[in-house]
Motif scaffolding. Structure first.
Motif, short mmCIF file in Angstrom:
data_model
loop_
_atom_site.label_atom_id
_atom_site.label_comp_id
_atom_site.label_asym_id
_atom_site.label_seq_id
_atom_site.Cartn_x
_atom_site.Cartn_y
_atom_site.Cartn_z
N ILE A 7 0.82 -1.20 0.00
CA ILE A 7 0.00 0.00 0.00
C ILE A 7 0.86 1.25 0.00
O ILE A 7 0.45 2.30 -0.47
CB ILE A 7 -0.96 -0.02 1.21
CG1 ILE A 7 -1.90 -1.21 1.12
CG2 ILE A 7 -1.77 1.26 1.30
CD1 ILE A 7 -2.85 -1.34 2.28
N ARG A 8 2.09 1.17 0.52
CA ARG A 8 2.93 2.35 0.65
C ARG A 8 3.40 2.86 -0.71
O ARG A 8 3.72 2.09 -1.60
CB ARG A 8 4.13 2.04 1.54
CG ARG A 8 3.77 1.59 2.95
CD ARG A 8 5.01 1.27 3.75
NE ARG A 8 5.87 2.45 3.89
CZ ARG A 8 7.11 2.39 4.40
NH1 ARG A 8 7.63 1.23 4.73
NH2 ARG A 8 7.82 3.50 4.50
N ARG A 13 5.28 3.57 -6.96
CA ARG A 13 5.28 2.22 -7.53
C ARG A 13 4.81 2.25 -8.98
O ARG A 13 5.37 1.57 -9.84
CB ARG A 13 4.39 1.30 -6.69
CG ARG A 13 4.97 0.98 -5.34
CD ARG A 13 4.03 0.13 -4.50
NE ARG A 13 4.59 -0.09 -3.17
CZ ARG A 13 5.42 -1.07 -2.86
NH1 ARG A 13 5.80 -1.93 -3.78
NH2 ARG A 13 5.89 -1.20 -1.63
N LEU A 14 3.75 3.04 -9.26
CA LEU A 14 3.26 3.11 -10.64
C LEU A 14 4.28 3.80 -11.53
O LEU A 14 4.50 3.37 -12.67
CB LEU A 14 1.92 3.84 -10.68
CG LEU A 14 1.28 3.93 -12.07
CD1 LEU A 14 1.07 2.54 -12.67
CD2 LEU A 14 -0.05 4.68 -12.00
N MET A 231 1.99 -2.27 -10.88
CA MET A 231 0.82 -1.57 -11.40
C MET A 231 -0.45 -2.00 -10.70
O MET A 231 -1.27 -1.18 -10.28
CB MET A 231 0.70 -1.81 -12.91
CG MET A 231 1.67 -1.02 -13.76
SD MET A 231 1.34 -1.16 -15.53
CE MET A 231 2.01 -2.78 -15.88
N TYR A 232 -0.63 -3.31 -10.54
CA TYR A 232 -1.85 -3.82 -9.93
C TYR A 232 -1.98 -3.40 -8.47
O TYR A 232 -3.09 -3.19 -7.97
CB TYR A 232 -1.90 -5.35 -10.02
CG TYR A 232 -1.92 -5.87 -11.43
CD1 TYR A 232 -2.52 -5.15 -12.47
CD2 TYR A 232 -1.32 -7.09 -11.75
CE1 TYR A 232 -2.53 -5.63 -13.75
CE2 TYR A 232 -1.33 -7.58 -13.05
CZ TYR A 232 -1.94 -6.85 -14.05
OH TYR A 232 -1.94 -7.33 -15.33
N ALA A 233 -0.84 -3.25 -7.79
CA ALA A 233 -0.87 -2.80 -6.40
C ALA A 233 -1.20 -1.31 -6.30
O ALA A 233 -1.82 -0.87 -5.33
CB ALA A 233 0.47 -3.07 -5.73
N ALA A 234 -0.81 -0.54 -7.33
CA ALA A 234 -0.97 0.91 -7.28
C ALA A 234 -2.33 1.39 -7.75
O ALA A 234 -2.90 2.32 -7.19
CB ALA A 234 0.14 1.57 -8.10
N ARG A 237 -5.34 2.40 -5.54
CA ARG A 237 -5.05 3.38 -4.51
C ARG A 237 -4.70 4.75 -5.07
O ARG A 237 -4.20 5.61 -4.35
CB ARG A 237 -3.92 2.86 -3.62
CG ARG A 237 -4.30 1.56 -2.93
CD ARG A 237 -3.14 0.92 -2.19
NE ARG A 237 -3.59 -0.29 -1.52
CZ ARG A 237 -3.57 -1.50 -2.07
NH1 ARG A 237 -3.12 -1.66 -3.30
NH2 ARG A 237 -4.01 -2.55 -1.40
N LEU A 238 -4.92 4.94 -6.36
CA LEU A 238 -4.62 6.21 -7.00
C LEU A 238 -5.85 6.76 -7.70
O LEU A 238 -6.73 6.01 -8.14
CB LEU A 238 -3.49 6.04 -8.03
CG LEU A 238 -2.11 5.63 -7.49
CD1 LEU A 238 -1.16 5.36 -8.65
CD2 LEU A 238 -1.54 6.70 -6.57
N THR A 239 -5.90 8.08 -7.84
CA THR A 239 -7.00 8.71 -8.56
C THR A 239 -6.79 8.56 -10.07
O THR A 239 -5.65 8.39 -10.53
CB THR A 239 -7.10 10.20 -8.21
OG1 THR A 239 -5.88 10.85 -8.61
CG2 THR A 239 -7.30 10.39 -6.72
#
Length: 298
Positions: A7-8, A13-14, A231-234, A237-239
């Motif tokens: 999550i951090r 990350r993206l 990418m999948y983790a980010a 959690r992003l707009t």
């Protein structure tokens, strides 16, 4: 490793994922193999990485994998693998920068398929942004207003790249039908399909130079494994605006690599095309509305 560790720093990350993916053209070029064989090994190394990742993360075995979902994922895998093959073929026929820019027309193919096949609604603003993007593709492709001679190979490379973008769009729409299935599992299904599909056509009898194995492993592990996981983790959690902006790190890195390492700078016309595609993509993704003249009451 716990799920919360992903999550951090989602934006970082993206951005890192887009920078990694932006180097795929260089990796494919340096590997020195034909596109089919390159994608075959991409799928082999991608399957090994994603299979190990999903097992270690506890995503496998996935009891939600029904025959219907597997069939849909496999169909999407066929489209994705053929898309990768056409995309890699475009590198050798045109240039890394040109192929990458033209390939980024894929979001508009998703919209067009949604309108023509799925009967989704489209606004006037979206139509205008799409027209701007397709004009950008014409300029970025080097087929119009270009000072360099246009060869048959170049035209065929652009056609393959557009076909690859269309297949990617089809794979994207098919993936939406998988619902809440983890994207890592979907990608793993796609790479497995790629191994099976391309094995009869890949040049496996040819001796692969030792140096090429590093590039091939990088395409499978870095570009198909690590980058996709980041990418999948980010994404959740992003707009949408931030995702739209960070996505353009990908073509920017590809353009810089093609310029500095392969001596292929973008001309003014191609740069203008890239800007039009960027504005068109952001306009559709972010729902930008064009200014309209107000009609005063009589």
């Amino acid at each position: 490793m716990r799920e919360t560790s992903l999550i951090r720093f989602p934006a970082g990350r993206l951005a890192l994922a887009m920078a990694i993916v932006g180097t795929v053209g260089a990796f494919a070029t340096e590997a020195g193999l034909d596109p089919i064989t390159t994608v075959f090994w991409r799928c082999v190394f991608g399957t090994l990485f994603l299979g190990a990742w999903c097992l270690l993360r506890g995503h496998l075995p996935d009891r939600g994998l029904s025959p219907a979902r597997l069939g849909l994922a496999a169909l999407g895998g066929v489209c994705m693998v053929l898309s990768w093959t056409g995309f890699f073929a475009g590198f050798a026929m045109t240039s890394i920068a040109t192929t990458t820019i033209v390939y980024h027309i894929q979001p508009f193919f998703v919209v067009l398929i949604g309108v023509t096949v799925l009967k989704e609604r489209i606004t006037l603003d979206q139509i205008v942004w799409m027209i701007a993007a397709f004009v950008g593709v014409a300029l970025a492709s080097g087929l119009v207003l270009s000072s360099r001679p246009v060869t048959t190979t170049w035209v065929f490379g652009i056609a393959l790249t557009l076909g690859a973008a269309l297949l990617y769009a089809v794979a994207t729409i098919l993936a939406k039908g998988l619902g809440a299935q983890r994207p890592e599992i979907t990608t793993l299904c796609q790479t497995i399909v790629g191994v099976v599909l391309l094995a009869p056509f890949a040049d496996l009898s040819r001796s692969v130079p030792l140096a090429s194995w590093g590039w091939l492993a990088g395409i499978g592990v870095l570009h198909t494994g690590v980058a996709y996981v980041l990418m999948y983790a980010a994404y959740p959690r992003l707009t949408t605006p931030l995702i739209g902006v960070l996505t353009f790190i990908y073509p920017l890195v590809a353009i810089l690599i093609d310029w500095f390492f392969y001596g292929h700078p973008l001309g003014l016309v191609q740069s203008t095309g890239m800007i039009l595609i960027a504005f068109g993509t952001l306009g559709v993704r972010l729902g930008w509305q064009l200014p309209r003249r107000r009609v005063s009451p009589a």
